[in-house]
Design a protein around this motif. Structure first.
Motif, short mmCIF file in Angstrom:
data_model
loop_
_atom_site.label_atom_id
_atom_site.label_comp_id
_atom_site.label_asym_id
_atom_site.label_seq_id
_atom_site.Cartn_x
_atom_site.Cartn_y
_atom_site.Cartn_z
N VAL A 110 -20.36 -21.72 -11.90
CA VAL A 110 -21.68 -21.66 -11.28
C VAL A 110 -22.47 -22.89 -11.72
N PRO A 111 -23.00 -23.68 -10.79
CA PRO A 111 -23.70 -24.91 -11.16
C PRO A 111 -24.99 -24.63 -11.95
N THR A 112 -25.36 -25.55 -12.79
CA THR A 112 -26.63 -25.45 -13.50
C THR A 112 -27.72 -26.26 -12.80
N THR A 113 -27.34 -27.15 -11.91
CA THR A 113 -28.26 -27.83 -11.00
C THR A 113 -27.62 -27.79 -9.61
N PRO A 114 -28.42 -27.87 -8.54
CA PRO A 114 -27.85 -27.79 -7.20
C PRO A 114 -26.77 -28.84 -6.96
N MET A 115 -25.72 -28.41 -6.31
CA MET A 115 -24.58 -29.28 -5.98
C MET A 115 -24.70 -29.67 -4.50
N LEU A 116 -24.83 -30.95 -4.22
CA LEU A 116 -25.15 -31.41 -2.87
C LEU A 116 -24.01 -32.19 -2.23
N PHE A 117 -23.91 -32.06 -0.92
CA PHE A 117 -23.07 -32.94 -0.12
C PHE A 117 -23.73 -33.10 1.24
N MET A 118 -23.24 -34.01 2.06
CA MET A 118 -23.88 -34.33 3.33
C MET A 118 -22.93 -34.05 4.50
N LYS A 119 -23.54 -33.73 5.62
CA LYS A 119 -22.81 -33.68 6.89
C LYS A 119 -23.52 -34.63 7.86
N GLU B 99 -42.49 -34.56 6.48
CA GLU B 99 -41.82 -35.36 5.47
C GLU B 99 -41.95 -34.72 4.09
N CYS B 100 -40.83 -34.70 3.41
CA CYS B 100 -40.70 -33.94 2.16
C CYS B 100 -40.10 -34.88 1.12
N ARG B 101 -40.98 -35.42 0.26
CA ARG B 101 -40.53 -36.38 -0.74
C ARG B 101 -41.16 -36.04 -2.09
N ASP B 102 -40.32 -35.81 -3.09
CA ASP B 102 -40.80 -35.48 -4.43
C ASP B 102 -41.78 -34.31 -4.42
N VAL B 103 -41.47 -33.27 -3.65
CA VAL B 103 -42.39 -32.14 -3.57
C VAL B 103 -42.16 -31.19 -4.75
N SER B 104 -43.18 -30.46 -5.09
CA SER B 104 -43.08 -29.47 -6.15
C SER B 104 -42.51 -28.17 -5.60
N VAL B 105 -42.04 -27.32 -6.49
CA VAL B 105 -41.56 -26.00 -6.08
C VAL B 105 -42.69 -25.23 -5.41
N GLU C 124 -29.38 -13.35 -3.37
CA GLU C 124 -28.33 -13.62 -4.35
C GLU C 124 -28.08 -15.11 -4.57
N MET C 125 -28.86 -15.96 -3.92
CA MET C 125 -28.68 -17.40 -4.12
C MET C 125 -28.97 -17.77 -5.57
N VAL C 126 -28.21 -18.70 -6.09
CA VAL C 126 -28.44 -19.20 -7.45
C VAL C 126 -29.76 -19.96 -7.50
N PHE C 127 -29.99 -20.83 -6.52
CA PHE C 127 -31.22 -21.62 -6.42
C PHE C 127 -31.91 -21.24 -5.10
N SER D 36 -37.35 -28.90 -3.60
CA SER D 36 -37.94 -29.76 -4.64
C SER D 36 -36.89 -30.69 -5.23
N TYR D 37 -35.73 -30.14 -5.53
CA TYR D 37 -34.65 -30.95 -6.12
C TYR D 37 -34.15 -32.01 -5.14
N ILE D 38 -33.86 -31.58 -3.90
CA ILE D 38 -33.31 -32.51 -2.91
C ILE D 38 -34.31 -33.63 -2.61
N SER D 39 -35.59 -33.26 -2.47
CA SER D 39 -36.59 -34.26 -2.07
C SER D 39 -36.87 -35.28 -3.17
N GLY D 40 -36.40 -34.99 -4.37
CA GLY D 40 -36.48 -35.98 -5.43
C GLY D 40 -35.37 -37.01 -5.37
N ILE D 41 -34.41 -36.77 -4.47
CA ILE D 41 -33.27 -37.69 -4.31
C ILE D 41 -33.27 -38.31 -2.92
#
Length: 219
Positions: A34-43, A78-84, A161-164, A171-176
């Protein structure tokens, strides 16, 4: 962005950011931690498939294509560096999605330490429903997702039941990656993923709110 464009996100969205291993039971069935931070990939946007667009096409050389039902989040602003705390204000609505996965391609890539794009991003690997408004789905963190193949139950899980959860993911994605209007975020799949073959019919839905059907064919 206008309502017209949001409702046609599959034609106007620039990117799809997907979250892997976001349900503990799915991690367990594939023997993944189980990840401790979100695990991302792209389509890529070329992966989109709507119900009226034709069948899911098995990529050439694939012998183990799997279904993965997911809740998708459609971005409205637009969603950039947004807070939770503010993340949900950027959500325009939702969509039901299938993250079709060439599992044999994926396992081969993993064994070589290579990216998964060929397993996740091939043409027709992202069947999606119509746009779902926030009014239609007021509780996205407590809704049942289900998937059947030829009428046989395969997947049934609840988004609680989602982990995140969704704000944490945005918030996490928009920081990247800056998320733009029409972009889609896939929030992961519950347990029960499994193979499909040419001639199969995949039915999937969100509780009793919505149901979609997609045929599977050989490319």
């Amino acid at each position: 962005m206008t309502g017209f464009n949001l409702r046609h996100f599959a034609q106007h969205g620039k990117k799809v950011v997907a979250v892997g291993r976001n349900y503990r039971d799915h991690c367990a069935e594939l023997n993944n931690a189980v990840p401790t931070t979100p695990m991302l990939f792209m389509k890529p946007s070329s992966a989109y498939l709507t119900e009226s667009s034709g069948p899911i096409l098995i990529p050439r050389g694939c012998t183990d294509l799997h279904h993965e039902v997911e809740l998708g989040v459609v971005i409205a602003s637009e969603c950039r560096d947004v807070s939770v705390d503010t993340a949900m204000s950027h959500v325009g609505g939702y969509a039901l999605a299938l993250d079709m996965t060439a599992r044999d391609f994926q396992e081969k890539c993993k064994s070589k330490g290579q990216p998964w794009e060929i397993a996740k991003g091939f043409d027709t690997s992202l069947p999606v429903s119509r746009f779902i408004t926030k009014e239609e789905l007021p509780e996205p963190h407590n809704v049942v997702l289900w998937c059947k193949v030829n009428g046989e139950d395969r997947q049934r899980g609840n988004t609680r039941e989602m982990v995140f959860n969704i704000p944490t993911l945005l918030s996490y994605i928009s920081g990247i990656f800056t998320l733009q209007p029409g972009d889609l975020v896939l929030t992961g799949t519950p347990a029960g993923v499994g193979p499909v073959k040419a001639g199969d019919l995949i039915s999937c839905g969100i509780a009793d709110l919505l149901q979609c059907q997609f045929a599977v064919a050989q490319r």
